[in-house]
Design a protein around this motif. Structure first.
Motif, PDB file in Angstrom:
ATOM      1  N   GLN A  92     -27.595 -78.075   9.236  1.00  0.00           N
ATOM      2  CA  GLN A  92     -26.827 -79.362   9.151  1.00  0.00           C
ATOM      3  C   GLN A  92     -25.703 -79.176   9.756  1.00  0.00           C
ATOM      4  O   GLN A  92     -24.858 -80.078  10.335  1.00  0.00           O
ATOM      5  N   SER A  93     -25.090 -77.921   9.776  1.00  0.00           N
ATOM      6  CA  SER A  93     -23.882 -77.581  10.526  1.00  0.00           C
ATOM      7  C   SER A  93     -24.114 -76.285  11.561  1.00  0.00           C
ATOM      8  O   SER A  93     -25.112 -75.554  11.320  1.00  0.00           O
ATOM      9  N   GLN A  94     -23.293 -76.140  12.369  1.00  0.00           N
ATOM     10  CA  GLN A  94     -23.490 -75.080  13.265  1.00  0.00           C
ATOM     11  C   GLN A  94     -23.052 -73.668  12.478  1.00  0.00           C
ATOM     12  O   GLN A  94     -22.244 -73.792  11.822  1.00  0.00           O
ATOM     13  N   ILE A  95     -23.762 -72.667  12.974  1.00  0.00           N
ATOM     14  CA  ILE A  95     -23.485 -71.338  12.181  1.00  0.00           C
ATOM     15  C   ILE A  95     -22.316 -70.621  13.101  1.00  0.00           C
ATOM     16  O   ILE A  95     -22.001 -70.843  14.384  1.00  0.00           O
ATOM     17  N   ASP A  96     -21.203 -70.260  12.289  1.00  0.00           N
ATOM     18  CA  ASP A  96     -20.179 -69.412  13.056  1.00  0.00           C
ATOM     19  C   ASP A  96     -20.477 -67.865  12.981  1.00  0.00           C
ATOM     20  O   ASP A  96     -20.660 -67.304  11.948  1.00  0.00           O
ATOM     21  N   GLU A  97     -20.564 -67.507  14.369  1.00  0.00           N
ATOM     22  CA  GLU A  97     -20.972 -66.178  14.513  1.00  0.00           C
ATOM     23  C   GLU A  97     -20.108 -65.275  14.006  1.00  0.00           C
ATOM     24  O   GLU A  97     -20.347 -63.915  13.872  1.00  0.00           O
ATOM     25  N   ARG A  98     -18.750 -65.432  13.515  1.00  0.00           N
ATOM     26  CA  ARG A  98     -17.713 -64.642  13.028  1.00  0.00           C
ATOM     27  C   ARG A  98     -18.194 -64.168  11.509  1.00  0.00           C
ATOM     28  O   ARG A  98     -17.751 -63.188  10.975  1.00  0.00           O
ATOM     29  N   ASN A  99     -19.328 -64.865  10.948  1.00  0.00           N
ATOM     30  CA  ASN A  99     -19.486 -64.796   9.683  1.00  0.00           C
ATOM     31  C   ASN A  99     -20.855 -63.803   9.446  1.00  0.00           C
ATOM     32  O   ASN A  99     -21.279 -63.296   8.632  1.00  0.00           O
ATOM     33  N   THR A 100     -21.576 -63.276  10.950  1.00  0.00           N
ATOM     34  CA  THR A 100     -22.494 -62.436  10.746  1.00  0.00           C
ATOM     35  C   THR A 100     -22.154 -61.066  10.794  1.00  0.00           C
ATOM     36  O   THR A 100     -20.841 -60.867  11.227  1.00  0.00           O
ATOM     37  N   MET A 101     -23.038 -60.125  10.405  1.00  0.00           N
ATOM     38  CA  MET A 101     -22.569 -58.837  10.171  1.00  0.00           C
ATOM     39  C   MET A 101     -22.219 -58.106  11.195  1.00  0.00           C
ATOM     40  O   MET A 101     -21.234 -57.407  11.516  1.00  0.00           O
ATOM     41  N   PHE A 102     -22.786 -58.527  12.341  1.00  0.00           N
ATOM     42  CA  PHE A 102     -22.693 -57.880  13.974  1.00  0.00           C
ATOM     43  C   PHE A 102     -21.033 -58.099  14.146  1.00  0.00           C
ATOM     44  O   PHE A 102     -20.506 -57.242  14.706  1.00  0.00           O
ATOM     45  N   SER A 103     -20.473 -59.221  13.860  1.00  0.00           N
ATOM     46  CA  SER A 103     -19.441 -59.566  14.177  1.00  0.00           C
ATOM     47  C   SER A 103     -18.413 -58.894  12.931  1.00  0.00           C
ATOM     48  O   SER A 103     -17.152 -58.124  13.410  1.00  0.00           O
ATOM     49  N   ARG A 104     -18.603 -58.913  11.760  1.00  0.00           N
ATOM     50  CA  ARG A 104     -17.757 -58.239  10.753  1.00  0.00           C
ATOM     51  C   ARG A 104     -17.553 -56.698  10.988  1.00  0.00           C
ATOM     52  O   ARG A 104     -16.686 -56.190  10.922  1.00  0.00           O
ATOM     53  N   ARG A 105     -18.693 -56.385  11.594  1.00  0.00           N
ATOM     54  CA  ARG A 105     -18.756 -54.563  11.635  1.00  0.00           C
ATOM     55  C   ARG A 105     -17.651 -54.158  13.036  1.00  0.00           C
ATOM     56  O   ARG A 105     -17.034 -53.376  13.002  1.00  0.00           O
ATOM     57  N   GLU A 106     -17.346 -55.371  13.835  1.00  0.00           N
ATOM     58  CA  GLU A 106     -16.347 -55.053  14.868  1.00  0.00           C
ATOM     59  C   GLU A 106     -14.944 -55.290  14.161  1.00  0.00           C
ATOM     60  O   GLU A 106     -13.929 -54.955  15.206  1.00  0.00           O
ATOM     61  N   LEU A 107     -14.857 -55.848  13.017  1.00  0.00           N
ATOM     62  CA  LEU A 107     -13.330 -56.056  12.698  1.00  0.00           C
ATOM     63  C   LEU A 107     -12.655 -54.499  12.152  1.00  0.00           C
ATOM     64  O   LEU A 107     -13.187 -53.869  11.483  1.00  0.00           O
ATOM     65  N   THR A 108     -11.628 -54.290  12.747  1.00  0.00           N
ATOM     66  CA  THR A 108     -10.786 -53.116  12.343  1.00  0.00           C
ATOM     67  C   THR A 108      -9.738 -53.397  11.246  1.00  0.00           C
ATOM     68  O   THR A 108      -8.856 -54.003  11.549  1.00  0.00           O
ATOM     69  N   ASN A 109      -9.589 -52.457  10.274  1.00  0.00           N
ATOM     70  CA  ASN A 109      -8.549 -52.510   9.652  1.00  0.00           C
ATOM     71  C   ASN A 109      -7.161 -52.626  10.147  1.00  0.00           C
ATOM     72  O   ASN A 109      -6.728 -51.939  11.095  1.00  0.00           O
ATOM     73  N   LYS A 110      -6.445 -53.390   9.405  1.00  0.00           N
ATOM     74  CA  LYS A 110      -4.845 -53.307   9.824  1.00  0.00           C
ATOM     75  C   LYS A 110      -4.595 -54.147  11.166  1.00  0.00           C
ATOM     76  O   LYS A 110      -3.727 -54.152  11.708  1.00  0.00           O
ATOM     77  N   THR A 111      -5.841 -54.950  11.710  1.00  0.00           N
ATOM     78  CA  THR A 111      -5.510 -55.583  13.047  1.00  0.00           C
ATOM     79  C   THR A 111      -5.406 -57.082  12.546  1.00  0.00           C
ATOM     80  O   THR A 111      -5.662 -57.415  11.571  1.00  0.00           O
ATOM     81  N   GLU A 112      -4.890 -57.721  13.415  1.00  0.00           N
ATOM     82  CA  GLU A 112      -4.581 -59.202  13.288  1.00  0.00           C
ATOM     83  C   GLU A 112      -5.961 -60.238  12.999  1.00  0.00           C
ATOM     84  O   GLU A 112      -5.928 -60.853  12.071  1.00  0.00           O
ATOM     85  N   LYS A 113      -7.127 -59.559  13.748  1.00  0.00           N
ATOM     86  CA  LYS A 113      -8.325 -60.069  13.510  1.00  0.00           C
ATOM     87  C   LYS A 113      -8.641 -59.913  11.981  1.00  0.00           C
ATOM     88  O   LYS A 113      -9.443 -60.914  11.279  1.00  0.00           O
ATOM     89  N   PHE A 114      -8.533 -58.716  11.615  1.00  0.00           N
ATOM     90  CA  PHE A 114      -9.415 -58.530  10.224  1.00  0.00           C
ATOM     91  C   PHE A 114      -8.365 -58.994   9.201  1.00  0.00           C
ATOM     92  O   PHE A 114      -8.986 -59.769   8.441  1.00  0.00           O
ATOM     93  N   GLU A 115      -7.014 -59.266   9.546  1.00  0.00           N
ATOM     94  CA  GLU A 115      -6.142 -59.938   8.368  1.00  0.00           C
ATOM     95  C   GLU A 115      -6.605 -61.232   8.472  1.00  0.00           C
ATOM     96  O   GLU A 115      -6.820 -61.837   7.166  1.00  0.00           O
ATOM     97  N   SER A 116      -6.732 -61.716   9.618  1.00  0.00           N
ATOM     98  CA  SER A 116      -7.151 -63.252   9.752  1.00  0.00           C
ATOM     99  C   SER A 116      -8.372 -63.576   9.076  1.00  0.00           C
ATOM    100  O   SER A 116      -8.490 -64.614   8.323  1.00  0.00           O
ATOM    101  N   TYR A 117      -9.202 -62.993   9.481  1.00  0.00           N
ATOM    102  CA  TYR A 117     -10.689 -63.281   9.018  1.00  0.00           C
ATOM    103  C   TYR A 117     -10.861 -63.184   7.238  1.00  0.00           C
ATOM    104  O   TYR A 117     -11.398 -64.123   6.828  1.00  0.00           O
ATOM    105  N   TYR A 118     -10.230 -62.146   6.749  1.00  0.00           N
ATOM    106  CA  TYR A 118     -10.357 -61.863   5.245  1.00  0.00           C
ATOM    107  C   TYR A 118      -9.405 -62.887   4.471  1.00  0.00           C
ATOM    108  O   TYR A 118      -9.674 -63.030   3.469  1.00  0.00           O
ATOM    109  N   LYS A 119      -8.364 -63.265   5.258  1.00  0.00           N
ATOM    110  CA  LYS A 119      -7.564 -64.237   4.614  1.00  0.00           C
ATOM    111  C   LYS A 119      -8.329 -65.706   4.395  1.00  0.00           C
ATOM    112  O   LYS A 119      -8.220 -66.157   3.658  1.00  0.00           O
TER     113      LYS A 119
END
Ligand code: SF4
Ligand code: SF4
Length: 451
Positions: A92-119
């Motif tokens: 019923q809603s589109q899937i956000d690719e950022r929630n997939t494991m392939f995306s999450r594995r690309e997040l590096t600790n202490k980067t802006e992307k990392f902080e923003s995603y887990y916030k």
């Protein structure tokens, strides 16, 4: 007459199970080979003994046996299906690719992307930090580390990466003028010549598209794709390599087939742009679309318990790539096959062998308006970070994954035809291949370590 029937039945049983054992040797299935050979010897015996005897009730006993055989054949072959649509099949809603494991594995600790995603998604932080402590995919410290297989897989992923800037390009300003039937037939035949097992076309729909990109340089961009059609291609994954899963060869094979499917998609997209129409290839690491949903709607299969596309002749043992385009094409009218989910409901073989218990053994539940199974992607990925490979154990043991040949296609036909046959097929699959089949031996040339 009775004697002729007794001999015919014993010959049919003997030849059928001898053929089965021969097929099993070719397929490198030792358990199926032993058991089918045993049945080829044992099953004809009662009929031969009855034929040779002068037993007082020989005729009566023979008639009872014939009756039972005929009844069993009827029970298995009469089309009986209670499988039906269980409601809405599209998210019923589109899937956000950022929630997939392939995306999450690309997040590096202490980067802006990392902080923003887990916030925004604090519920994933502890789970993700858990698998981050493990060796990781293709790591030398992983439990399935195999230097040559991992390096070969890495070479395939490197080649895929080098193709990513080819997924789109300039469109020829002069349009060629062929009919949608001619375009569709040409692409179908050509993609098969290039190595695809199958190709299907559907209209591109909202639920096919990710809402936001989650990988590479496009991370966080809203997906905007106004193409009218999507073409899905499937390529086969080698059964022998996959059977070794979760060992190194399965990762090699995954990488190879991501590459092969991606090359086909890139060639076809380039071809379409040369014809004067927009086209974009969706390949490993660079998807705007959810490939299994596109492939399902393009008539290439159904979604099973594992959440993967189950194709009619190879089950989940495939990889998919997609091209979205405005080229006028003929769409495949999907004929839903609810017998796949009906078989999955009783089978559960993938769930039983999964080393991380990531596949549900329960009935389907409603998720985002769809009645379906959902695998626990975090558990699955966490295991990959231990094994260093993408495992594939579930795909390998699936009864639909057997090779595309007469023997297994007869079973596939029966599974589709009758609910009684589905139970029988599962019983036989367990008997011949095991309820929890063990991984196959790794071929010697793939299993060497430096001295
Ligand atoms: S192993 Fe069985 S339950 Fe799992 S996907 Fe295949 S058929 Fe369905
Ligand atoms: S790939 Fe392996 S860990 Fe993941 S769901 Fe399949 S069997 Fe389980």
């Amino acid at each position: 007459m009775i004697n002729a029937c007794l001999i015919s039945i014993s010959l049919v049983l003997f030849f059928f199970f001898s053929w089965f054992s021969l097929v099993s040797i070719i397929e490198k299935e030792p358990l199926a080979f032993k058991r089918s050979l045993l049945l080829a010897i044992i099953l004809p015996l009662p009929f031969i003994l009855l034929f040779a005897s002068s037993f007082q009730f020989k005729e009566l006993l023979s008639l009872i046996l014939f009756g039972l055989i005929v009844l069993s054949i009827f029970a298995l072959l009469i089309p009986i299906n209670f499988s039906k649509n269980t409601g809405c099949e599209n998210p019923q809603s589109q899937i956000d690719e950022r929630n997939t494991m392939f995306s999450r594995r690309e997040l590096t600790n202490k980067t802006e992307k990392f902080e923003s995603y887990y916030k925004n998604n604090p519920e994933y932080l502890a789970i993700d930090n858990d698998w981050r402590k493990k060796p990781g995919l293709m790591s030398e410290k992983s439990s399935m580390y195999s230097p040559l297989a991992f390096t070969a897989a890495d070479a395939s992923f490197f080649t895929i990466e080098s193709l990513r800037n080819q997924v789109t390009g300039d469109v020829n300003t002069t349009k060629k003028n062929f009919s949608n039937i001619e375009y569709t037939q040409f692409i179908k035949k050509w993609s098969k010549k290039l190595g695809a097992i199958n190709m299907g076309v559907c209209e591109l729909q909202k639920h096919h598209l990710y809402s936001y990109r989650g990988r590479g340089k496009e991370y966080g961009n809203k997906v905007e794709n106004n193409h009218k059609y999507a073409i899905a291609f499937t390529v086969e994954m080698d059964k022998d390599f996959l059977a070794t899963g979760p060992a190194g060869p399965t990762l090699m094979e995954s990488a190879q087939q991501y590459l092969n499917s991606g090359i086909i998609a890139i060639q076809v997209a380039k071809f379409i742009r040369e014809l004067g129409y927009e086209a974009c290839a969706h390949i490993d690491g660079d998807y705007e679309v959810v490939c299994p949903l596109v492939a399902r709607d393009a008539g290439l299969g159904e979604i099973g318990r594992m959440g993967l596309l189950m194709t009619p002749k190879l089950g989940p043992r495939i990889r998919i790539a997609v091209v979205t385009t405005n080229l006028p094409l003929l769409i495949n009218k999907r004929k839903p096959d609810y017998t796949v989910q009906s078989f999955c409901a009783i089978c559960k073989k993938c769930a039983n062998v999964c080393p991380s218990q990531a596949i549900s053994k329960n009935n389907k539940i409603e998720i985002e308006g769809i009645n379906r199974w959902q695998i626990n992607q975090e558990k699955c990925f966490s295991y990959w970070c231990t094994s260093g490979t993408d495992c594939g154990r579930c795909m390998s043991v699936c009864p639909y994954s057997h090779p595309n040949n007469l023997l297994h296609n007869m079973v596939r036909w029966g599974i589709k035809n009758s609910v009684i046959f589905r139970h029988f097929a599962l019983f036989m699959d367990d008997f011949f291949y095991g309820r929890k089949p063990k991984p196959a031996k790794i071929p010697a040339w793939l299993n060497i370590f430096p001295k």
